[in-house]
Design a protein around this motif. Structure first.
Motif, short mmCIF file in Angstrom:
data_model
loop_
_atom_site.label_atom_id
_atom_site.label_comp_id
_atom_site.label_asym_id
_atom_site.label_seq_id
_atom_site.Cartn_x
_atom_site.Cartn_y
_atom_site.Cartn_z
N SER A 120 46.36 -11.65 23.02
CA SER A 120 46.98 -12.66 23.89
C SER A 120 46.14 -12.82 25.16
O SER A 120 46.55 -12.44 26.26
CB SER A 120 48.42 -12.25 24.24
OG SER A 120 49.04 -13.24 25.02
N ASP A 121 44.96 -13.37 24.98
CA ASP A 121 44.03 -13.57 26.10
C ASP A 121 43.69 -15.05 26.17
O ASP A 121 42.97 -15.59 25.32
CB ASP A 121 42.75 -12.74 25.86
CG ASP A 121 41.79 -12.80 27.04
OD1 ASP A 121 41.63 -13.88 27.62
OD2 ASP A 121 41.19 -11.76 27.37
N TRP A 122 44.19 -15.74 27.18
CA TRP A 122 44.03 -17.18 27.24
C TRP A 122 42.57 -17.58 27.41
O TRP A 122 42.13 -18.62 26.89
CB TRP A 122 44.89 -17.78 28.35
CG TRP A 122 44.40 -17.57 29.76
CD1 TRP A 122 44.75 -16.58 30.62
CD2 TRP A 122 43.47 -18.40 30.48
NE1 TRP A 122 44.10 -16.72 31.82
CE2 TRP A 122 43.31 -17.84 31.76
CE3 TRP A 122 42.76 -19.55 30.16
CZ2 TRP A 122 42.46 -18.38 32.72
CZ3 TRP A 122 41.91 -20.10 31.11
CH2 TRP A 122 41.78 -19.53 32.39
N HIS A 125 40.98 -17.61 23.98
CA HIS A 125 41.38 -18.80 23.24
C HIS A 125 40.65 -20.04 23.77
O HIS A 125 40.14 -20.86 22.99
CB HIS A 125 42.89 -19.02 23.33
CG HIS A 125 43.69 -17.90 22.75
ND1 HIS A 125 43.23 -17.11 21.72
CD2 HIS A 125 44.94 -17.43 23.05
CE1 HIS A 125 44.16 -16.22 21.40
NE2 HIS A 125 45.19 -16.39 22.20
N HIS A 195 46.31 -27.37 29.04
CA HIS A 195 46.85 -26.03 28.73
C HIS A 195 46.42 -25.02 29.80
O HIS A 195 47.22 -24.20 30.25
CB HIS A 195 46.36 -25.58 27.37
CG HIS A 195 47.08 -26.22 26.22
ND1 HIS A 195 48.44 -26.41 26.20
CD2 HIS A 195 46.62 -26.72 25.04
CE1 HIS A 195 48.79 -27.00 25.07
NE2 HIS A 195 47.69 -27.20 24.35
N ILE A 199 48.80 -22.86 32.39
CA ILE A 199 48.79 -21.39 32.45
C ILE A 199 48.57 -20.93 33.89
O ILE A 199 49.24 -20.01 34.39
CB ILE A 199 47.70 -20.83 31.52
CG1 ILE A 199 48.10 -21.05 30.06
CG2 ILE A 199 47.47 -19.34 31.78
CD1 ILE A 199 47.01 -20.70 29.07
N GLU A 211 54.30 -19.19 31.04
CA GLU A 211 52.96 -18.69 30.74
C GLU A 211 52.84 -18.31 29.26
O GLU A 211 51.86 -18.64 28.59
CB GLU A 211 52.63 -17.48 31.62
CG GLU A 211 51.24 -16.91 31.35
CD GLU A 211 50.94 -15.68 32.20
OE1 GLU A 211 49.89 -15.06 31.99
OE2 GLU A 211 51.78 -15.34 33.07
N SER A 212 53.83 -17.59 28.76
CA SER A 212 53.81 -17.18 27.35
C SER A 212 53.81 -18.38 26.42
O SER A 212 53.07 -18.42 25.43
CB SER A 212 55.02 -16.28 27.06
OG SER A 212 55.07 -15.95 25.70
N VAL A 215 50.33 -20.06 26.53
CA VAL A 215 49.31 -19.30 25.79
C VAL A 215 49.49 -19.50 24.29
O VAL A 215 48.50 -19.64 23.54
CB VAL A 215 49.38 -17.80 26.15
CG1 VAL A 215 48.45 -16.99 25.24
CG2 VAL A 215 48.99 -17.59 27.62
#
Length: 487
Positions: A120-122, A125, A195, A199, A211-212, A215
């Protein structure tokens, strides 16, 4: 960017949203549309009764294009040439950016580490998506696309364009196709930027739920943009068409005819795996086994774009089941692929006086009327010597219609090949279909391996390949060809 995420953030913190999307609002204010005024936009921020309407305005125009620019997108409404060129310079030259000035190119330059999708690292991604967008642009030959699009727009503005409806239709279709590709890429860039902005906004406001959710939306985009990478491989003029696949046995008698039958069966199974419709148009079976030649029609989107990778000679090495001494034999089968163009898109007009039509008795397994009437049809185009035959339909009229369709496709492809030699900018070409041009080797003895001689891609599971699992070979060739074209 889904509007519900934007709506949630706006309803909770309208002033923050406005400040974060200040760059977008500047685009609105630069519009020539008199309905969009800076005083009206900002003076109503603190007025609750205007929040909903302003949000709708913002969400509908979050792509970063003003209402006036959106009007310029619709070329069918008779926009001027100046507006058309302005649209290109605005859309193609100005990249969308985040509130702090981050663009897609800047993300690529930052070289953020790309982790697995489960992380889970924006930034990971975002970096993966930015790399995909850059790859899509490369495959679409972005700079050439923009130049070609401007040339087509100039032609569309000519008052005498529709004096030749066939030519005008071709120009219009190509223009619409290129516009669709440009809007797709611009939309991907804008979505990524939105996006990231969301974030950062959620982090500043310590809104963990937002935020979740943002992401996760970024992750979904990362997964979907991979499909766009594949679609960019099939950017040829006729790649989206259905096609005919013809397989012909090489020298070698029964051994080669058996191999040709195996190759044709491989393509039938491949087409069925992809959900394409398969129809046998013509088939001349061997005396003992296999086929001397056969043609199938493959109906489905991008059937030609994929199948064109199979054009050439396919080589088989195995212990022959027809040799009592159990010796190793080498056999060849030639594969040709022709696109089926839509109505009005044909490159060659066929004159009835140029055709020689022969009727003969159908061969094959038999059946009512199948082998007792002259229902099979062979058509020869006298000026070129190109022939097409069909014997699988129930009536002579149906066989003639099918044979004419095959002949039309072969003549169209011959004309496309001729134009390819005359026009260096024509990117769609097929490999020369000669016996010396072996594109793939299938070795069943003394070891088992299938190897593409153009890309060196190989697998050891020969059974799965012969059962139609050839997508990896096709994608490997298309990717390699695209990379070479862009070098």
């Amino acid at each position: 960017m889904s509007s519900n995420i934007l709506r949630k953030a706006y309803n909770k913190r309208p002033s923050s949203i406005i400040s974060r999307y200040q760059s977008i609002s500047k685009l609105f204010l630069s519009s020539s549309n008199p309905q969009i005024q800076s005083t009206d936009f900002y003076s109503s921020i603190d007025k609750p009764q205007h929040h909903a309407s302003k949000f709708e305005f913002l969400s509908k125009n979050a792509s970063g294009v003003s209402l006036a620019s959106n009007k310029r997108l619709n070329f069918s409404c008779g926009c001027s040439l100046n507006n058309t060129r302005l649209l290109f310079s605005t859309q193609a030259a100005v990249q969308p950016s985040t509130a702090d000035g981050l663009t897609v190119d800047a993300i690529v330059a930052n070289q953020w580490t790309i982790l697995d999708e489960s992380e889970s690292d924006w930034k990971s991604h975002a970096s993966a998506i930015a790399q995909s967008i850059r790859l899509i642009k490369k495959r679409l030959q972005w700079e050439k696309l923009k130049v070609r699009l401007e040339m087509l727009s100039f032609q569309l503005e000519k008052p005498d364009l529709w004096d030749d409806p066939v030519h005008a239709g071709k120009i219009s279709r190509e223009h619409g196709s290129l516009m669709g590709k440009m809007k797709l890429v611009n939309g991907l860039e804008q979505e990524l930027i939105e996006h990231i902005d969301m974030i950062k906004l959620a982090r500043d406001e310590e809104d963990h739920d937002l935020e979740s959710e943002s992401v996760k939306a970024l992750l979904r985009m990362r997964q979907s943009v991979k499909e766009k990478e594949l679609e960019a491989l099939l950017a040829g003029e006729h790649d989206s068409c259905s096609c005919y696949i013809e397989v012909q046995a090489g020298a070698g008698g029964t051994e080669s005819m058996d191999w040709a039958g195996m190759v044709m069966q491989m393509y039938k199974m491949w087409a069925e795996r992809r959900g394409y419709g398969v129809t046998v148009v013509d088939e001349m079976r061997g005396e003992i086994a296999g086929i001397k030649r056969a043609t199938i029609k493959v109906d489905g989107e991008y059937a030609y774009g994929y199948a064109k990778a199979e054009v050439g000679a396919h080589r088989l090495v195995r212990i022959s089941p027809f040799d009592a001494a159990k010796r190793r034999h080498t056999s060849f089968a030639a594969v040709a692929v022709t696109p089926i163009l839509g109505d009005g898109s044909h490159h060659v007009q066929i004159n009835e006086s140029d055709l020689r039509i022969e009727r003969y008795r159908s061969g094959g397994a038999g059946g009512q009327h199948a082998n007792v009437t002259d229902s099979a049809v062979r058509i020869t185009h006298i000026p070129t010597g190109i022939t097409a035959a069909c014997q699988n339909e129930r009536s002579q009229h149906q066989n003639k219609a099918s044979a004419m369709a095959v002949l039309q496709s072969r003549l169209d492809q011959r004309e496309m090949a001729r134009q390819a030699q005359m026009n260096s900018q024509y990117t769609q070409s097929l490999t020369d279909n000669s016996w010396g041009n072996q594109i793939r080797s299938y070795v069943l003895h003394p070891y088992r391996m299938v190897k593409d001689l153009r890309t060196n891609f190989e697998v050891s599971d020969t059974d799965s390949v012969l059962e139609g699992e050839i997508d990896d070979f096709i994608l490997s060739f298309l990717t390699d060809s695209m990379d070479k074209e862009n070098e």
